[in-house]
Write a protein that holds these residues in place. Structure first.
Motif, PDB file in Angstrom:
ATOM      1  N   GLY A 103       3.119 -45.299  23.363  1.00 56.04           N
ATOM      2  CA  GLY A 103       4.099 -44.616  24.191  1.00 56.04           C
ATOM      3  C   GLY A 103       4.014 -45.182  25.589  1.00 56.04           C
ATOM      4  N   SER A 104       4.942 -44.787  26.448  1.00 54.00           N
ATOM      5  CA  SER A 104       4.912 -45.331  27.809  1.00 54.00           C
ATOM      6  C   SER A 104       4.717 -44.271  28.887  1.00 54.00           C
ATOM      7  N   VAL A 105       4.945 -42.992  28.561  1.00 55.74           N
ATOM      8  CA  VAL A 105       4.783 -41.924  29.550  1.00 55.74           C
ATOM      9  C   VAL A 105       3.938 -40.809  28.948  1.00 55.74           C
ATOM     10  N   TYR A 106       2.838 -40.508  29.610  1.00 56.53           N
ATOM     11  CA  TYR A 106       1.929 -39.446  29.182  1.00 56.53           C
ATOM     12  C   TYR A 106       1.596 -38.575  30.383  1.00 56.53           C
ATOM     13  N   ILE A 107       1.302 -37.335  30.127  1.00 55.17           N
ATOM     14  CA  ILE A 107       0.723 -36.446  31.133  1.00 55.17           C
ATOM     15  C   ILE A 107      -0.686 -36.143  30.645  1.00 55.17           C
ATOM     16  N   ALA A 108      -1.672 -36.357  31.518  1.00 53.69           N
ATOM     17  CA  ALA A 108      -3.063 -36.172  31.102  1.00 53.69           C
ATOM     18  C   ALA A 108      -3.866 -35.507  32.214  1.00 53.69           C
ATOM     19  N   GLY A 109      -4.871 -34.745  31.819  1.00 54.17           N
ATOM     20  CA  GLY A 109      -5.740 -34.074  32.785  1.00 54.17           C
ATOM     21  C   GLY A 109      -6.641 -33.082  32.091  1.00 54.17           C
ATOM     22  N   GLY A 110      -7.042 -32.071  32.816  1.00 53.12           N
ATOM     23  CA  GLY A 110      -7.931 -31.063  32.253  1.00 53.12           C
ATOM     24  C   GLY A 110      -7.519 -29.670  32.680  1.00 53.12           C
ATOM     25  N   VAL A 111      -7.992 -28.693  31.937  1.00 55.86           N
ATOM     26  CA  VAL A 111      -7.679 -27.298  32.250  1.00 55.86           C
ATOM     27  C   VAL A 111      -8.874 -26.427  31.868  1.00 55.86           C
ATOM     28  N   GLU A 112      -9.158 -25.468  32.707  1.00 57.72           N
ATOM     29  CA  GLU A 112     -10.292 -24.574  32.459  1.00 57.72           C
ATOM     30  C   GLU A 112     -10.119 -23.307  33.288  1.00 57.72           C
ATOM     31  N   SER A 113     -10.604 -22.204  32.776  1.00 59.51           N
ATOM     32  CA  SER A 113     -10.715 -20.979  33.550  1.00 59.51           C
ATOM     33  C   SER A 113     -11.956 -20.255  33.062  1.00 59.51           C
ATOM     34  N   MET A 114     -13.072 -20.528  33.689  1.00 60.01           N
ATOM     35  CA  MET A 114     -14.329 -19.934  33.233  1.00 60.01           C
ATOM     36  C   MET A 114     -14.385 -18.427  33.496  1.00 60.01           C
ATOM     37  N   ARG A 135      -5.346 -45.408  27.023  1.00 61.13           N
ATOM     38  CA  ARG A 135      -5.535 -46.237  25.829  1.00 61.13           C
ATOM     39  C   ARG A 135      -4.271 -46.244  24.965  1.00 61.13           C
ATOM     40  N   ALA A 136      -3.634 -45.096  24.811  1.00 64.08           N
ATOM     41  CA  ALA A 136      -2.413 -45.011  24.014  1.00 64.08           C
ATOM     42  C   ALA A 136      -1.300 -45.856  24.632  1.00 64.08           C
ATOM     43  N   ILE A 137      -1.186 -45.814  25.947  1.00 61.12           N
ATOM     44  CA  ILE A 137      -0.177 -46.639  26.625  1.00 61.12           C
ATOM     45  C   ILE A 137      -0.500 -48.119  26.417  1.00 61.12           C
ATOM     46  N   HIS A 138      -1.740 -48.471  26.616  1.00 60.69           N
ATOM     47  CA  HIS A 138      -2.165 -49.871  26.461  1.00 60.69           C
ATOM     48  C   HIS A 138      -1.918 -50.378  25.039  1.00 60.69           C
ATOM     49  N   ARG A 189       8.434 -33.250  40.869  1.00 57.06           N
ATOM     50  CA  ARG A 189       8.205 -34.288  41.888  1.00 57.06           C
ATOM     51  C   ARG A 189       8.691 -35.662  41.449  1.00 57.06           C
ATOM     52  N   ASN A 190       8.772 -35.887  40.157  1.00 51.63           N
ATOM     53  CA  ASN A 190       9.149 -37.206  39.650  1.00 51.63           C
ATOM     54  C   ASN A 190      10.501 -37.190  38.953  1.00 51.63           C
ATOM     55  N   GLY A 191      11.271 -36.140  39.186  1.00 52.19           N
ATOM     56  CA  GLY A 191      12.548 -35.967  38.511  1.00 52.19           C
ATOM     57  C   GLY A 191      13.571 -37.049  38.789  1.00 52.19           C
ATOM     58  N   SER A 192      13.421 -37.780  39.883  1.00 48.98           N
ATOM     59  CA  SER A 192      14.396 -38.819  40.212  1.00 48.98           C
ATOM     60  C   SER A 192      14.356 -39.985  39.231  1.00 48.98           C
ATOM     61  N   TRP A 193      13.224 -40.207  38.609  1.00 43.49           N
ATOM     62  CA  TRP A 193      13.113 -41.332  37.666  1.00 43.49           C
ATOM     63  C   TRP A 193      12.659 -40.907  36.278  1.00 43.49           C
ATOM     64  N   LEU A 194      12.068 -39.727  36.173  1.00 44.30           N
ATOM     65  CA  LEU A 194      11.463 -39.304  34.911  1.00 44.30           C
ATOM     66  C   LEU A 194      12.445 -38.545  34.036  1.00 44.30           C
ATOM     67  N   ASN A 195      12.623 -39.030  32.846  1.00 50.13           N
ATOM     68  CA  ASN A 195      13.376 -38.315  31.821  1.00 50.13           C
ATOM     69  C   ASN A 195      12.318 -37.646  30.935  1.00 50.13           C
ATOM     70  N   VAL A 196      12.279 -36.314  30.907  1.00 51.16           N
ATOM     71  CA  VAL A 196      11.208 -35.625  30.168  1.00 51.16           C
ATOM     72  C   VAL A 196      11.217 -35.979  28.689  1.00 51.16           C
ATOM     73  N   GLY A 197      12.339 -36.441  28.175  1.00 49.01           N
ATOM     74  CA  GLY A 197      12.392 -36.885  26.792  1.00 49.01           C
ATOM     75  C   GLY A 197      11.575 -38.143  26.544  1.00 49.01           C
ATOM     76  N   GLN A 198      11.205 -38.840  27.626  1.00 51.59           N
ATOM     77  CA  GLN A 198      10.384 -40.044  27.499  1.00 51.59           C
ATOM     78  C   GLN A 198       8.897 -39.721  27.394  1.00 51.59           C
TER      79      GLN A 198
END
Length: 136
Positions: free
Chosen positions: A109-120, A102-105, A39-48
């Motif tokens: 680094g300037s680009v992070y992917i963050a969230g959660g994952v679970e499968s109970m 916090r890491a960005i601040h 979805r963000n491929g137009s501006w996002l370089n995954v190397g960033q």
């Protein structure tokens, strides 16, 4: 310096033994990461991308290793993109987002992917602690 949340993606909410029960937690997270990148491929370089930070409260069975790193690799991110899994029980996903912000601040680094994952559904069945050593 300005920090932004650029996009948000999540899997559907499943139920115990429901439609998502056949999918491993790292595979679920990889689907979300792939969709974010697509979805963000137009501006996002995954190397960033500096790091994938995922919260996981269960961390037993299939998600007992670094599920963030595994999901990043399964999503096809470059091997240079690191991954870290955090555990703050029910607030694990929120903690992951806070850690990335916090890491960005702090300028880590300037680009992070963050969230959660679970499968109970896929979590191992756990019994209560035994009263005695080798108790049955």
């Amino acid at each position: 310096m300005n920090e932004y949340i650029v996009d948000a993606v999540r899997t559907p909410i499943g139920k115990f033994n429901g439609a998502l029960s056949s999918i491993r937690p790292d595979d679920l997270a990889a689907v979300v990461i792939k969709k974010l990148v697509e979805r963000n491929g137009s501006w996002l370089n995954v190397g960033q991308i500096e790091e994938v930070v995922l919260g996981a409260a269960n961390q037993s069975g299939e998600d007992n290793r670094n599920v963030a790193r595994m999901a990043a690799l399964l999503a096809g991110l470059p091997i240079e993109v690191s991954g870290v899994t955090v555990n703050r029980l029910c607030a694990s996903g929120l903690q992951a987002i806070a850690d990335a912000a916090r890491a960005i601040h702090c300028g880590d680094g300037s680009v992070y992917i963050a969230g959660g994952v679970e499968s109970m559904t896929r979590a191992p069945y756990v019994l209560s602690k035994a009263e005695d050593a080798f108790g049955r």
